[in-house]
Design an enzyme around this catalytic site. Structure first.
Site, PDB file in Angstrom:
ATOM      1  CG  ASP A  31       4.645 -12.266 -18.190  1.00 33.64           C
ATOM      2  OD1 ASP A  31       5.375 -11.786 -19.079  1.00 33.64           O
ATOM      3  OD2 ASP A  31       4.515 -11.747 -17.071  1.00 33.64           O
ATOM      4  CB  ALA A  75       0.483  -3.077 -17.371  1.00 31.13           C
ATOM      5  CB  SER A  77       4.398  -0.474 -15.173  1.00 30.67           C
ATOM      6  OG  SER A  77       5.561  -1.237 -14.998  1.00 30.67           O
ATOM      7  CE1 TYR A 141       1.707   1.998 -15.461  1.00 31.54           C
ATOM      8  CE2 TYR A 141       2.200   3.672 -13.817  1.00 31.54           C
ATOM      9  CZ  TYR A 141       1.867   2.368 -14.138  1.00 31.54           C
ATOM     10  OH  TYR A 141       1.684   1.448 -13.143  1.00 31.54           O
ATOM     11  CG  ASN A 170       6.005   4.780  -4.373  1.00 31.72           C
ATOM     12  OD1 ASN A 170       4.976   5.455  -4.398  1.00 31.72           O
ATOM     13  ND2 ASN A 170       7.078   5.127  -5.039  1.00 31.72           N
ATOM     14  N   GLY A 286       7.911  15.188 -13.671  1.00 28.58           N
ATOM     15  CA  GLY A 286       6.681  14.470 -13.342  1.00 28.58           C
ATOM     16  C   GLY A 286       6.636  13.885 -11.943  1.00 28.58           C
ATOM     17  CG  ASP A 287       9.685  12.213  -9.503  1.00 28.40           C
ATOM     18  OD1 ASP A 287       8.986  11.297  -9.981  1.00 28.40           O
ATOM     19  OD2 ASP A 287      10.908  12.102  -9.298  1.00 28.40           O
TER      20      ASP A 287
HETATM   21  N1  UFG Z   1      14.186   8.607  -6.731  1.00 31.44           N
HETATM   22  C1  UFG Z   1      15.450   9.145  -6.592  1.00 31.44           C
HETATM   23  N2  UFG Z   1      16.478   8.512  -7.225  1.00 31.44           N
HETATM   24  C2  UFG Z   1      16.317   7.375  -7.977  1.00 31.44           C
HETATM   25  C3  UFG Z   1      15.009   6.833  -8.103  1.00 31.44           C
HETATM   26  C4  UFG Z   1      13.971   7.488  -7.481  1.00 31.44           C
HETATM   27  O1  UFG Z   1      15.638  10.152  -5.919  1.00 31.44           O
HETATM   28  O2  UFG Z   1      17.299   6.862  -8.545  1.00 31.44           O
HETATM   29  C5  UFG Z   1      13.057   9.274  -6.053  1.00 31.44           C
HETATM   30  C6  UFG Z   1      12.016   9.785  -7.036  1.00 31.44           C
HETATM   31  O3  UFG Z   1      12.337  11.075  -7.471  1.00 31.44           O
HETATM   32  C7  UFG Z   1      10.746   9.730  -6.187  1.00 31.44           C
HETATM   33  C8  UFG Z   1      10.998   8.581  -5.208  1.00 31.44           C
HETATM   34  O4  UFG Z   1      12.391   8.326  -5.244  1.00 31.44           O
HETATM   35  O5  UFG Z   1      10.621  10.907  -5.465  1.00 31.44           O
HETATM   36  C9  UFG Z   1      10.279   7.323  -5.601  1.00 31.44           C
HETATM   37  O6  UFG Z   1      10.565   7.030  -6.961  1.00 31.44           O
HETATM   38  P1  UFG Z   1      10.183   5.644  -7.655  1.00 31.44           P
HETATM   39  O7  UFG Z   1      10.680   5.725  -9.073  1.00 31.44           O
HETATM   40  O8  UFG Z   1      10.657   4.510  -6.816  1.00 31.44           O
HETATM   41  O9  UFG Z   1       8.612   5.625  -7.602  1.00 31.44           O
HETATM   42  P2  UFG Z   1       7.556   6.727  -8.122  1.00 31.44           P
HETATM   43  O10 UFG Z   1       7.000   7.375  -6.902  1.00 31.44           O
HETATM   44  O11 UFG Z   1       8.076   7.600  -9.176  1.00 31.44           O
HETATM   45  O12 UFG Z   1       6.543   5.774  -8.886  1.00 31.44           O
HETATM   46  C10 UFG Z   1       5.495   5.150  -8.263  1.00 31.44           C
HETATM   47  C11 UFG Z   1       5.162   3.892  -9.043  1.00 31.44           C
HETATM   48  C12 UFG Z   1       4.652   4.238 -10.404  1.00 31.44           C
HETATM   49  C13 UFG Z   1       3.528   5.238 -10.283  1.00 31.44           C
HETATM   50  C14 UFG Z   1       3.943   6.432  -9.480  1.00 31.44           C
HETATM   51  C15 UFG Z   1       2.811   7.388  -9.245  1.00 31.44           C
HETATM   52  O13 UFG Z   1       6.301   3.069  -9.152  1.00 31.44           O
HETATM   53  O14 UFG Z   1       4.188   3.084 -11.036  1.00 31.44           O
HETATM   54  O15 UFG Z   1       4.409   6.031  -8.217  1.00 31.44           O
HETATM   55  O16 UFG Z   1       3.265   8.687  -9.300  1.00 31.44           O
HETATM   56  F1  UFG Z   1       3.176   5.660 -11.507  1.00 31.44           F
END
Ligand code: UFG
Length: 333
Positions: A31, A75, A77, A141, A170, A286-287
Site C-alpha cells: 500500500d 484503488a 474510489s 470510477y 455500500n 450521479g446518485d
Molecule cells: N448521502 C447524503 N449525505 C451525505 C452523504 C451521502 O445524503 O453527506 C446520501 C447519498 O446521496 C446516497 C447515500 O447517502 O444516496 C449513500 O451515499 P454514499 O456516498 O455513502 O454511498 P454511494 O451509494 O454514493 O456509493 C456507493 C459506494 C461507491 C459506489 C457507489 C455505486 O461507496 O463506491 O455506491 O453507485 F461507487
C-alpha cells in the site's frame, strides 16, 4: 495460504487482512498510503509501503515470498473525484491494475480476488440487481473498475488466471480495531457520525427521489461480512474448476435489503441517543434512486451469508470505533 493484499492499509483492506490473519493465513500488504493509513495495517502482516503499479517490484515481492494468491483492494474510489480527474483513475485502476496482472503472470501467481463495485452497473433498469444485468457505469470510477474486470476475464481465458471480482454495494461498520477514516469523508454513515462527534454540518442530498420517503435507497453491508466473503473467494480460487466453467466469476456483495437515507439517519439517532442536526440539500450528481443487490450468486458460489448487516449493528460498530478513535488513525503504524 500466502497472500498479497494490495490496499491493505485502507478501510476494507485492513479489516480483511485482520480476518485472513485470524484464519491462519500469511499476509503481505502492499500500500502506498496515498489514501490509507500505515497504522491500519494489522500487526501480523508484513507491510511494504509501495505502489502495486510498480511491476518489477511486485514481481520480486511475489517471487521472493512464494505468494499463492493476490487480493487486489488497492484503488482510487471516489466517484466525484473520478469525474473531475479521470486521469488519476485510469492510471491507478487500469494502468496500475494491468501492471499487477503482469507481475502475477511473470511470477506464476494464478489466483486473484478483486475489489469491484456496484458502480459498474450505473443506473440499473430494475432492482434487485443481478450480475447478468448490463454494465453501464456513469462515472470513470465505475468504468475503470469494469475495465479491470474485463482484463481479469481475458487473462483467465488466455492464461488460466482464476479471478473473482467482488462487486461491493455500500460497505459500512467497523471491526473492533479497524474502521473507516477517509479525508475527505463522503460516505453517508461516517458523515452522519462526524456530524455528532466532530460537530460538522451535514445535509441529506435530496428528498425528492421516487422512493417512499423521497431519499435514495442503498444496500448496506457490514465490512466484517465483506471480509468473510473475501476469505471464501480466495479459497474458491484454489478449488478445481468444473469442466466448461469460466475461470473468472463476478459476484455482488450486498445484503439484499435496502434502507433509505432517512432510515439510516433515524437508526443513527437511536445508536448515538440524540437527534442529529442536518439540512436538506440538493441532489448529488450521479446518485441513482435505488441500488439493492441480489446476493444469491455469492451465496451459492461461496456459501456466504451476511450475518452482521442489520443497520443497528453496522452503525453501532462504526460509532464505537469513531468514539475510540475521535481523530481517526494516528500517522504511524
Ligand atoms: N448521502 C447524503 N449525505 C451525505 C452523504 C451521502 O445524503 O453527506 C446520501 C447519498 O446521496 C446516497 C447515500 O447517502 O444516496 C449513500 O451515499 P454514499 O456516498 O455513502 O454511498 P454511494 O451509494 O454514493 O456509493 C456507493 C459506494 C461507491 C459506489 C457507489 C455505486 O461507496 O463506491 O455506491 O453507485 F461507487
Amino acid at each position: 495460504m500466502r497472500i498479497l493484499v494490495t490496499g491493505g492499509a485502507g478501510y476494507v483492506g485492513s479489516v480483511t487482512v485482520e480476518r485472513l490473519l485470524a484464519a491462519g493465513h500469511a499476509v503481505w500488504v502492499l500500500d502506498d498510503v496515498s489514501t490509507g493509513h500505515a497504522a491500519a495495517v494489522p500487526a501480523g502482516a508484513t507491510f511494504s509501503q509501495a505502489t502495486f503499479a510498480d511491476e518489477d517490484l511486485v514481481t520480486r515481492l511475489l517471487v521472493d515470498n512464494a505468494i499463492e494468491a493476490i487480493l487486489h483492494c488497492g484503488a482510487r474510489s471516489l466517484v466525484g473525484e473520478s469525474i473531475r480527474e479521470p486521469s488519476i483513475y485510469y492510471r491507478a485502476n487500469v494502468v496500475g491494475g494491468v501492471a499487477l496482472l503482469e507481475a502475477a503472470r511473470r511470477a506464476g501467481v494464478e489466483r486473484l480476488v478483486f475489489s469491484s463495485t456496484a458502480a459498474v452497473y450505473g443506473v440499473p433498469a430494475s432492482t434487485p440487481i443481478t450480475e447478468s444485468m448490463p454494465l453501464d457505469p456513469i462515472n470513470p470510477y465505475g468504468e475503470t473498475k469494469r475495465t479491470f474486470e474485463t482484463a481479469l476475464r481475458w487473462y483467465g481465458t488466455a492464461y488460466g488466471l482464476r479471478g473473482i471480482a467482488l462487486r461491493y454495494f455500500n460497505v459500512a461498520g467497523a471491526s473492533q480495531r479497524y474502521g473507516e477514516d477517509h479525508d475527505p469523508e463522503t460516505h453517508l454513515i461516517p458523515t452522519i457520525l462526524n456530524a455528532v462527534a466532530r460537530d460538522r454540518p451535514m445535509a441529506l442530498f435530496g428528498d425528492d427521489y421516487p422512493t417512499p420517503d423521497g431519499t435514495p435507497i442503498r444496500d448496506y453491508i457490514h465490512v466484517e461480512d465483506l471480509a468473510d466473503a473475501h476469505l471464501l473467494a480466495l479459497e474458491a480460487t484454489g478449488q478445481p474448476l468444473a469442466a466448461g466453467a469460466s475461470p473468472s466469476l463476478m459476484l455482488n456483495l450486498g445484503s439484499g435489503t435496502g434502507f433509505s437515507v432517512r432510515e439510516v439517519l433515524q437508526a443513527s439517532e437511536a445508536v448515538v441517543g440524540s437527534p442529529i442536526p442536518h439540512s436538506i440539500g440538493a441532489r448529488r450528481a450521479g446518485d441513482p434512486p435505488i441500488l439493492v443487490a441480489s446476493a444469491e450468486r455469492a451465496q451459492e458460489a461461496l456459501g456466504w451469508t451476511p450475518r452482521r448487516s442489520g443497520l443497528a449493528e453496522m452503525i453501532g460498530s462504526a460509532w464505537t470505533w469513531r468514539q475510540a478513535h475521535p481523530a481517526g488513525y494516528p500517522e504511524d503504524r
